[in-house]
Design a protein around this motif. Sequence first.
Motif, short mmCIF file in Angstrom:
data_model
loop_
_atom_site.label_atom_id
_atom_site.label_comp_id
_atom_site.label_asym_id
_atom_site.label_seq_id
_atom_site.Cartn_x
_atom_site.Cartn_y
_atom_site.Cartn_z
N VAL A 60 0.84 -1.21 0.00
CA VAL A 60 0.00 0.00 0.00
C VAL A 60 0.87 1.25 0.00
O VAL A 60 1.83 1.37 0.77
N ILE A 61 0.51 2.19 -0.87
CA ILE A 61 1.11 3.52 -0.87
C ILE A 61 -0.02 4.52 -0.63
O ILE A 61 -0.98 4.57 -1.40
N GLY A 119 -0.22 -7.55 -4.87
CA GLY A 119 -0.57 -6.45 -5.75
C GLY A 119 -0.20 -5.14 -5.10
O GLY A 119 0.38 -5.11 -4.00
N LEU A 120 -0.55 -4.04 -5.76
CA LEU A 120 -0.23 -2.70 -5.26
C LEU A 120 -1.49 -1.84 -5.22
O LEU A 120 -2.19 -1.71 -6.23
N LEU A 121 -1.76 -1.27 -4.06
CA LEU A 121 -2.85 -0.30 -3.89
C LEU A 121 -2.24 1.08 -3.67
O LEU A 121 -1.39 1.25 -2.79
N ILE A 122 -2.67 2.05 -4.47
CA ILE A 122 -2.25 3.44 -4.29
C ILE A 122 -3.50 4.26 -3.98
O ILE A 122 -4.46 4.25 -4.75
N THR A 123 -3.50 4.95 -2.85
CA THR A 123 -4.65 5.75 -2.46
C THR A 123 -4.27 7.23 -2.42
O THR A 123 -3.15 7.59 -2.06
N THR A 148 -4.51 -5.95 -19.09
CA THR A 148 -3.69 -7.12 -18.77
C THR A 148 -4.01 -7.69 -17.39
O THR A 148 -3.42 -8.69 -16.98
N ASN A 149 -4.95 -7.03 -16.69
CA ASN A 149 -5.37 -7.47 -15.36
C ASN A 149 -4.21 -7.54 -14.37
O ASN A 149 -4.15 -8.42 -13.51
N GLN A 150 -3.27 -6.62 -14.49
CA GLN A 150 -2.18 -6.57 -13.52
C GLN A 150 -2.71 -6.07 -12.18
O GLN A 150 -3.68 -5.31 -12.12
N PRO A 151 -2.09 -6.50 -11.08
CA PRO A 151 -2.63 -6.22 -9.74
C PRO A 151 -2.35 -4.80 -9.26
O PRO A 151 -1.53 -4.56 -8.36
N LEU A 152 -3.02 -3.83 -9.86
CA LEU A 152 -2.89 -2.44 -9.45
C LEU A 152 -4.28 -1.87 -9.19
O LEU A 152 -5.16 -1.95 -10.05
N GLN A 153 -4.48 -1.32 -8.00
CA GLN A 153 -5.74 -0.68 -7.66
C GLN A 153 -5.45 0.76 -7.24
O GLN A 153 -4.49 1.02 -6.51
N ILE A 154 -6.28 1.69 -7.71
CA ILE A 154 -6.15 3.09 -7.33
C ILE A 154 -7.46 3.57 -6.71
O ILE A 154 -8.54 3.34 -7.25
N VAL A 155 -7.35 4.24 -5.57
CA VAL A 155 -8.50 4.80 -4.87
C VAL A 155 -8.25 6.29 -4.68
O VAL A 155 -7.19 6.70 -4.19
N VAL A 156 -9.20 7.11 -5.10
CA VAL A 156 -9.11 8.55 -4.86
C VAL A 156 -10.33 8.99 -4.05
O VAL A 156 -11.43 8.47 -4.22
N ALA A 157 -10.12 9.93 -3.13
CA ALA A 157 -11.20 10.41 -2.28
C ALA A 157 -11.16 11.92 -2.20
O ALA A 157 -10.08 12.53 -2.17
N GLY A 158 -12.32 12.54 -2.20
CA GLY A 158 -12.39 13.99 -2.12
C GLY A 158 -13.81 14.47 -1.92
O GLY A 158 -14.76 13.68 -1.97
N ARG A 159 -13.95 15.75 -1.71
CA ARG A 159 -15.28 16.33 -1.55
C ARG A 159 -16.03 16.32 -2.87
O ARG A 159 -15.40 16.36 -3.94
#
Length: 346
Positions: A60-61, A119-123, A148-159
């Motif tokens: 996680v980053i 995998g890698l999660l970047i938030t 390619t279904n590589q294990p990368l997930q990105i989550v963004v949060a905001g108003r």
Amino acid sequence: MLTSMSAAQAAERSSELAIFTSRMTGENRLPLVITGPAGFGKTTVVTAFEDLARTHNWRVISETASKGAYSRLTGTYLPALWDSLQDSSGSSSEKNFETLCLTEQLEMLLDALEELGAGLLITFDDFQKSSVKELKELFVFAEKTRETNQPLQIVVAGRPTDMRDVLAQSKASYLNAGERVDLCSFNREQTEAAFKEAYVRSNRDLASDALAMMCAVTKGHPHMVRLLSKFLLDSCVHPPTEHEIEQGAKAATEVLDSTVFEPMLAEFSAGDRAFLEAMSVDDGPSKMSDIAARLGKNPQYTGVYRNRLVEAHIIRAASYGKVTFAIPHLREYLRRKAEQPSDFNF
């Protein structure tokens, strides 16, 4: 198994956690876009996602998407993650990882993580429009990994208003394709679950009448629920009494006012604040015609402010020609503020 922090969050936001859980075992690589007003738990949900990812052996980053995010990713976070993987495997790379561009760094990392079944999660919390251009390379790469279904997930949060501006940009097509999670106030079931979980984790008993009163005084405001839980658990070694709940609610309200409502209202225009003050006069849903009359403006003019506040998730449509507050306790806060000199001038 979830950590203790995540267990409490799971009680509050089980549906949101279910969405993310499916991504840890499935092939959905679309980004998650989390929106909600201040105090509704965006950071809490992001933290819960991060904890959950770690239980699946994902790395996680966690970033805030403030200026310099790209440099921090390529110069600090990704190299540190790469070094940790090299140390654990006992191998070394001939390439100087820090000199690579973001895309090259991510390609190497994802290959290494796939071999580990991870995998890698970047938030990115508090994501804003200014961050889209700086992180364009990341989003372009993430779009390709979907194929390619590589294990990368990105989550963004905001108003809501910030995320509206982000998603309105044509260059943010990757984010536009994402799954939207709009946080709202807790329903009765979520509020009860949050209080029960807090008491279970503290090995405390909670009587049903006390629980009912706690739900009633918080009205499902996520931050108010957490504040009241903390106050009662810190100050009472026994099931809380009616008086203690009242005292806790008073203390929690003061914190909610100063840390959530005051900063929130300070960012609004004079017209937005005047519209909300005019609404606060009513005990229930407000007629648009009444608001216009109180402000001394025509319906078309006040309609502009209505739409802005609905878009920001501060108010919502109640029925035809009526609006009501979408944020619990905001009406009461505005009424308390109304005791001070103010007017409804735009």
